[in-house]
Scaffold this active site. Structure first.
Site, PDB file in Angstrom:
ATOM      1  N   ASN A   1      -3.453   8.202   5.648  1.00 46.89           N
ATOM      2  CA  ASN A   1      -2.287   7.403   6.002  1.00 46.89           C
ATOM      3  C   ASN A   1      -2.180   7.116   7.495  1.00 46.89           C
ATOM      4  O   ASN A   1      -1.520   6.151   7.891  1.00 46.89           O
ATOM      5  CB  ASN A   1      -1.006   8.123   5.560  1.00 46.89           C
ATOM      6  CG  ASN A   1      -0.969   8.358   4.070  1.00 46.89           C
ATOM      7  OD1 ASN A   1      -1.633   7.678   3.314  1.00 46.89           O
ATOM      8  ND2 ASN A   1      -0.183   9.325   3.645  1.00 46.89           N
TER       9      ASN A   1
ATOM     10  N   HIS B   1      -6.090  -5.532  -2.547  1.00 45.56           N
ATOM     11  CA  HIS B   1      -6.988  -5.672  -1.397  1.00 45.56           C
ATOM     12  C   HIS B   1      -7.200  -7.138  -1.020  1.00 45.56           C
ATOM     13  O   HIS B   1      -8.031  -7.439  -0.165  1.00 45.56           O
ATOM     14  CB  HIS B   1      -8.335  -5.004  -1.692  1.00 45.56           C
ATOM     15  CG  HIS B   1      -8.276  -3.519  -1.658  1.00 45.56           C
ATOM     16  ND1 HIS B   1      -9.333  -2.717  -2.033  1.00 45.56           N
ATOM     17  CD2 HIS B   1      -7.278  -2.668  -1.284  1.00 45.56           C
ATOM     18  CE1 HIS B   1      -8.988  -1.447  -1.899  1.00 45.56           C
ATOM     19  NE2 HIS B   1      -7.752  -1.393  -1.456  1.00 45.56           N
TER      20      HIS B   1
ATOM     21  N   ARG C   1       0.828  -1.203   0.000  1.00 42.54           N
ATOM     22  CA  ARG C   1       0.000   0.000   0.000  1.00 42.54           C
ATOM     23  C   ARG C   1       0.869   1.263   0.000  1.00 42.54           C
ATOM     24  O   ARG C   1       0.512   2.278  -0.600  1.00 42.54           O
ATOM     25  CB  ARG C   1      -0.919  -0.019   1.220  1.00 42.54           C
ATOM     26  CG  ARG C   1      -1.895   1.141   1.264  1.00 42.54           C
ATOM     27  CD  ARG C   1      -2.820   1.041   2.457  1.00 42.54           C
ATOM     28  NE  ARG C   1      -3.645   2.237   2.571  1.00 42.54           N
ATOM     29  CZ  ARG C   1      -4.024   2.763   3.715  1.00 42.54           C
ATOM     30  NH1 ARG C   1      -3.644   2.216   4.855  1.00 42.54           N
ATOM     31  NH2 ARG C   1      -4.789   3.833   3.738  1.00 42.54           N
TER      32      ARG C   1
ATOM     33  N   HIS D   1       0.707   4.716  -2.332  1.00 42.78           N
ATOM     34  CA  HIS D   1       0.645   6.079  -1.805  1.00 42.78           C
ATOM     35  C   HIS D   1       1.844   6.904  -2.274  1.00 42.78           C
ATOM     36  O   HIS D   1       1.715   8.091  -2.543  1.00 42.78           O
ATOM     37  CB  HIS D   1       0.591   6.042  -0.281  1.00 42.78           C
ATOM     38  CG  HIS D   1      -0.732   5.577   0.253  1.00 42.78           C
ATOM     39  ND1 HIS D   1      -1.308   6.099   1.385  1.00 42.78           N
ATOM     40  CD2 HIS D   1      -1.600   4.644  -0.200  1.00 42.78           C
ATOM     41  CE1 HIS D   1      -2.475   5.515   1.609  1.00 42.78           C
ATOM     42  NE2 HIS D   1      -2.667   4.616   0.662  1.00 42.78           N
TER      43      HIS D   1
END
Length: 315
Positions: A86, A187, A69, A73
């Site tokens: 975050n 996911h 992840r 970002h």
């Protein structure tokens, strides 16, 4: 053996309308990323990162999900760990710090934090998938010279996005609809705070499977708060394995986010979900290429950036 996904990337971006925060998609100009970039500069760099990540994922698979992840970002915004998207959910900073410290001992001032984040996401994918998602990640990125919490709010697609909003968000970064569907497969690992989907997905009638919604109501408060905001697995079937189960969950309407459910709202993306769910190896191969493509978004080279001594602060 890891597949040679790409030897070099075309990833330069031109800033336009900076006040509004918009960017053009990647153009053909080469920004200097190459597989084996540190072969001469710091030969042990990628092995060091892989060792640190492997130990961390073995101890806690959830950290691996956080590292994947984190690349997302890092590519969509220059990461600000205190921004609401975050904090407190983004995990793995301590692994990046440990990898950076180990690399600095071997080759001071050579390997950027941005490259360590990219290598760590690659390695986490490898370990969480038991080697099925193994690929080469080009290096050569520099670290940004500033970090702004507001950019995370402006650029990161939230879990409440519908399909058109998701497509637009990814397109702004030069990523296609299929890239979006494939990268959503991340996911398959990780956890989410209840506040990310309550009450939208479980307190009102929706397209979520009723029994799944009931199970979530048993795990989440009706009104999550900073003092009462549990986490639940994104994939309740194989929560620590990087596999195609996510797409089976989408088809069964057993996913947490509106953004996940939205993949079934067009025939084209629904077909992609079905293919990823049902064709062995299909998603894994596409995910490798999509990760490399995403890792080439808004890369900084030359005088655009620096090699940070400490990943948490600019030099």
């Amino acid at each position: 053996m890891a597949s040679k996904v790409v030897a070099a990337l075309s990833c330069s971006l031109l800033v336009v309308g900076a006040a509004a925060g918009y960017y053009t998609p990647p153009n053909p100009a080469t920004c200097g990323l190459n597989v084996g970039y540190y072969h001469d500069k710091c030969p042990a760099a990628e092995d060091i990162v892989k060792h640190v990540v492997g130990a961390a994922v073995f101890h806690n698979p959830g950290v691996g999900a956080g590292l994947i992840r984190m690349l997302f970002h890092d590519c969509f915004v220059e990461p600000e760990k205190l921004s609401p998207p975050n904090n407190p959910s983004l995990r793995g900073f301590e692994v990046i710090d440990a990898a950076k410290a180990a690399v600095e001992r071997a080759c001071p001032g050579v390997v950027s934090c941005a490259d360590i984040v990219a290598f760590a996401a690659r390695d986490a994918s490898f370990f969480l998938s038991s080697g099925r998602v193994g690929f080469d990640m080009p290096g050569g990125r520099l670290d940004g010279r500033f970090s702004n919490a507001s950019r995370a709010l402006a650029f990161l697609p939230p879990p409440v996005f519908n399909l058109s909003e998701l497509v637009s968000s990814f397109s702004t970064k030069g990523l296609a609809v299929e890239d979006m569907v494939v990268l959503s497969g991340a996911h398959t690992v990780g956890r989410s705070h209840c506040s990310s989907f309550v009450p939208d997905r479980i307190a009102v009638p929706s397209d979520i499977d009723p029994s799944f919604a009931a199970s979530l109501r048993g795990k989440c408060p009706a009104s999550p708060s900073s003092g009462d905001d549990p986490t639940v697995a994104l994939d309740v079937v194989t929560p620590d394995a990087m596999d195609r189960q996510y797409y089976r969950n989408v088809l069964a309407r057993r996913v947490l986010f509106t953004s996940d459910a939205s993949l079934l709202t067009s025939p084209a993306t629904a077909k992609m979900v079905s293919d990823n769910a049902n064709i062995p190896g299909w998603w894994e191969e596409k995910f490798k290429a999509a990760m490399v493509k995403m890792a080439g978004v808004e890369v900084k080279t030359g005088n655009q950036g620096e090699v940070r001594r400490n990943c948490r602060v600019v030099n």
